[in-house]
Design a protein around this motif. Structure first.
Motif, PDB file in Angstrom:
ATOM      1  N   VAL A  11       0.840  -1.202   0.000  1.00  0.00           N
ATOM      2  CA  VAL A  11       0.000   0.000   0.000  1.00  0.00           C
ATOM      3  C   VAL A  11       0.873   1.248   0.000  1.00  0.00           C
ATOM      4  CG1 VAL A  11      -1.659   1.354   1.354  1.00  0.00           C
ATOM      5  CG2 VAL A  11      -1.992  -1.116   1.070  1.00  0.00           C
ATOM      6  N   ARG A  12       1.919   1.249   0.817  1.00  0.00           N
ATOM      7  CA  ARG A  12       2.811   2.420   0.857  1.00  0.00           C
ATOM      8  C   ARG A  12       3.511   2.626  -0.483  1.00  0.00           C
ATOM      9  NH1 ARG A  12       2.961   0.791   6.241  1.00  0.00           N
ATOM     10  NH2 ARG A  12       4.678  -0.665   5.999  1.00  0.00           N
ATOM     11  N   ARG A  13       3.924   1.541  -1.133  1.00  0.00           N
ATOM     12  CA  ARG A  13       4.545   1.680  -2.465  1.00  0.00           C
ATOM     13  C   ARG A  13       3.521   2.155  -3.496  1.00  0.00           C
ATOM     14  NH1 ARG A  13       7.436  -2.712  -0.429  1.00  0.00           N
ATOM     15  NH2 ARG A  13       6.088  -4.272  -1.399  1.00  0.00           N
ATOM     16  N   PHE A  14       2.294   1.714  -3.375  1.00  0.00           N
ATOM     17  CA  PHE A  14       1.220   2.184  -4.245  1.00  0.00           C
ATOM     18  C   PHE A  14       1.122   3.705  -4.177  1.00  0.00           C
ATOM     19  CE2 PHE A  14      -3.275   3.525  -4.333  1.00  0.00           C
ATOM     20  CZ  PHE A  14      -3.628   3.176  -5.621  1.00  0.00           C
ATOM     21  N   HIS A  37     -10.389   6.047 -13.125  1.00  0.00           N
ATOM     22  CA  HIS A  37     -10.444   4.598 -12.928  1.00  0.00           C
ATOM     23  C   HIS A  37     -11.651   4.133 -12.099  1.00  0.00           C
ATOM     24  CE1 HIS A  37      -6.222   5.323 -14.048  1.00  0.00           C
ATOM     25  NE2 HIS A  37      -6.419   4.219 -14.739  1.00  0.00           N
ATOM     26  N   GLY A  38     -12.584   5.036 -11.829  1.00  0.00           N
ATOM     27  CA  GLY A  38     -13.791   4.650 -11.107  1.00  0.00           C
ATOM     28  C   GLY A  38     -13.550   4.193  -9.681  1.00  0.00           C
ATOM     29  N   ILE A  39     -12.610   4.840  -9.011  1.00  0.00           N
ATOM     30  CA  ILE A  39     -12.253   4.486  -7.633  1.00  0.00           C
ATOM     31  C   ILE A  39     -12.948   5.460  -6.686  1.00  0.00           C
ATOM     32  CG2 ILE A  39     -10.350   4.335  -5.974  1.00  0.00           C
ATOM     33  CD1 ILE A  39      -8.516   3.732  -8.401  1.00  0.00           C
ATOM     34  N   ASN A  40     -13.494   4.944  -5.605  1.00  0.00           N
ATOM     35  CA  ASN A  40     -14.086   5.796  -4.581  1.00  0.00           C
ATOM     36  C   ASN A  40     -12.967   6.588  -3.903  1.00  0.00           C
ATOM     37  OD1 ASN A  40     -14.881   6.596  -1.848  1.00  0.00           O
ATOM     38  ND2 ASN A  40     -16.760   5.447  -2.243  1.00  0.00           N
ATOM     39  N   ARG A  41     -13.006   7.892  -4.081  1.00  0.00           N
ATOM     40  CA  ARG A  41     -11.933   8.754  -3.567  1.00  0.00           C
ATOM     41  C   ARG A  41     -11.795   8.642  -2.046  1.00  0.00           C
ATOM     42  NH1 ARG A  41     -13.229  14.496  -4.349  1.00  0.00           N
ATOM     43  NH2 ARG A  41     -14.146  13.584  -6.187  1.00  0.00           N
ATOM     44  N   VAL A  58      -6.970  -4.948  -5.913  1.00  0.00           N
ATOM     45  CA  VAL A  58      -5.875  -5.399  -6.774  1.00  0.00           C
ATOM     46  C   VAL A  58      -5.904  -4.645  -8.108  1.00  0.00           C
ATOM     47  CG1 VAL A  58      -4.898  -7.383  -7.990  1.00  0.00           C
ATOM     48  CG2 VAL A  58      -5.788  -7.653  -5.668  1.00  0.00           C
ATOM     49  N   SER A  59      -7.080  -4.317  -8.582  1.00  0.00           N
ATOM     50  CA  SER A  59      -7.188  -3.583  -9.848  1.00  0.00           C
ATOM     51  C   SER A  59      -6.468  -2.239  -9.776  1.00  0.00           C
ATOM     52  CB  SER A  59      -8.652  -3.378 -10.239  1.00  0.00           C
ATOM     53  OG  SER A  59      -9.333  -2.627  -9.256  1.00  0.00           O
ATOM     54  N   TRP A  60      -6.394  -1.617  -8.608  1.00  0.00           N
ATOM     55  CA  TRP A  60      -5.698  -0.334  -8.467  1.00  0.00           C
ATOM     56  C   TRP A  60      -4.217  -0.506  -8.794  1.00  0.00           C
ATOM     57  CZ3 TRP A  60      -7.744   1.610  -3.080  1.00  0.00           C
ATOM     58  CH2 TRP A  60      -9.137   1.702  -3.126  1.00  0.00           C
ATOM     59  N   LEU A  61      -3.654  -1.633  -8.375  1.00  0.00           N
ATOM     60  CA  LEU A  61      -2.255  -1.924  -8.691  1.00  0.00           C
ATOM     61  C   LEU A  61      -2.095  -2.126 -10.193  1.00  0.00           C
ATOM     62  CD1 LEU A  61      -1.472  -4.485  -5.837  1.00  0.00           C
ATOM     63  CD2 LEU A  61      -1.123  -2.011  -5.800  1.00  0.00           C
ATOM     64  N   ALA A  62      -3.055  -2.837 -10.779  1.00  0.00           N
ATOM     65  CA  ALA A  62      -3.007  -3.096 -12.222  1.00  0.00           C
ATOM     66  C   ALA A  62      -3.066  -1.798 -13.021  1.00  0.00           C
ATOM     67  CB  ALA A  62      -4.141  -4.031 -12.624  1.00  0.00           C
ATOM     68  N   TYR A  63      -3.832  -0.814 -12.566  1.00  0.00           N
ATOM     69  CA  TYR A  63      -3.881   0.474 -13.262  1.00  0.00           C
ATOM     70  C   TYR A  63      -2.495   1.106 -13.312  1.00  0.00           C
ATOM     71  CZ  TYR A  63      -8.933   0.116 -12.412  1.00  0.00           C
ATOM     72  OH  TYR A  63     -10.229  -0.297 -12.353  1.00  0.00           O
ATOM     73  N   GLY A  69       3.106   2.316 -16.434  1.00  0.00           N
ATOM     74  CA  GLY A  69       4.423   1.702 -16.524  1.00  0.00           C
ATOM     75  C   GLY A  69       5.134   1.462 -15.210  1.00  0.00           C
ATOM     76  N   VAL A  70       4.376   1.412 -14.104  1.00  0.00           N
ATOM     77  CA  VAL A  70       5.000   1.093 -12.818  1.00  0.00           C
ATOM     78  C   VAL A  70       5.420  -0.373 -12.847  1.00  0.00           C
ATOM     79  CG1 VAL A  70       4.586   0.886 -10.326  1.00  0.00           C
ATOM     80  CG2 VAL A  70       3.729   2.887 -11.575  1.00  0.00           C
ATOM     81  N   ASN A  71       6.597  -0.649 -12.347  1.00  0.00           N
ATOM     82  CA  ASN A  71       7.160  -1.993 -12.311  1.00  0.00           C
ATOM     83  C   ASN A  71       6.387  -2.852 -11.307  1.00  0.00           C
ATOM     84  OD1 ASN A  71       8.755  -4.263 -11.824  1.00  0.00           O
ATOM     85  ND2 ASN A  71      10.673  -3.117 -11.819  1.00  0.00           N
ATOM     86  N   ALA A  72       5.702  -3.888 -11.798  1.00  0.00           N
ATOM     87  CA  ALA A  72       4.903  -4.763 -10.936  1.00  0.00           C
ATOM     88  C   ALA A  72       5.766  -5.447  -9.878  1.00  0.00           C
ATOM     89  CB  ALA A  72       4.169  -5.796 -11.775  1.00  0.00           C
ATOM     90  N   HIS A  73       6.966  -5.851 -10.259  1.00  0.00           N
ATOM     91  CA  HIS A  73       7.863  -6.510  -9.298  1.00  0.00           C
ATOM     92  C   HIS A  73       8.203  -5.559  -8.156  1.00  0.00           C
ATOM     93  CE1 HIS A  73      10.795  -9.452  -7.971  1.00  0.00           C
ATOM     94  NE2 HIS A  73      11.690  -8.478  -7.873  1.00  0.00           N
ATOM     95  N   TRP A  74       8.529  -4.327  -8.494  1.00  0.00           N
ATOM     96  CA  TRP A  74       8.815  -3.328  -7.455  1.00  0.00           C
ATOM     97  C   TRP A  74       7.584  -3.085  -6.593  1.00  0.00           C
ATOM     98  CZ3 TRP A  74       6.371   1.337  -6.620  1.00  0.00           C
ATOM     99  CH2 TRP A  74       6.910   2.105  -5.589  1.00  0.00           C
TER     100      TRP A  74
END
Length: 85
Positions: A11-14, A37-41, A58-63, A69-74
């Protein structure tokens, strides 16, 4: 119910990734990101205040990975660079 310390670290990296995207003017701000992205603010702001809450989707990470271009591994492990591989 709270998350594990590993989940809270994700979450902190997000939010670090979001802040970096904002600082580099890739996105205009959190409001722009949530509307696009249709996220509740409110959920996003609550999560920022308390990363241990179990409201990250999880979809927030996928966005971040797919759209910016955020590195998924990171994002998941904290290893590597925030962008690229």
């Amino acid at each position: 119910m709270t998350q594990t310390s590993d989940s809270a670290a994700i979450v902190r990296r997000f939010f670090l990734a979001l802040d970096t995207l904002k600082d580099t003017k890739v996105i205009h701000g959190l409001t722009n990101f949530t509307e696009e992205h249709g996220i509740n603010r409110r959920n996003l702001y609550q999560l920022r205040k308390n990363p241990e809450r179990r409201i990250l989707q999880v979809s927030w990470l996928a966005y971040l990975v797919n759209d910016y271009g955020v590195n998924a591994h990171w994002l998941l492990t904290g290893r590597g660079n925030i962008f690229g591989k």
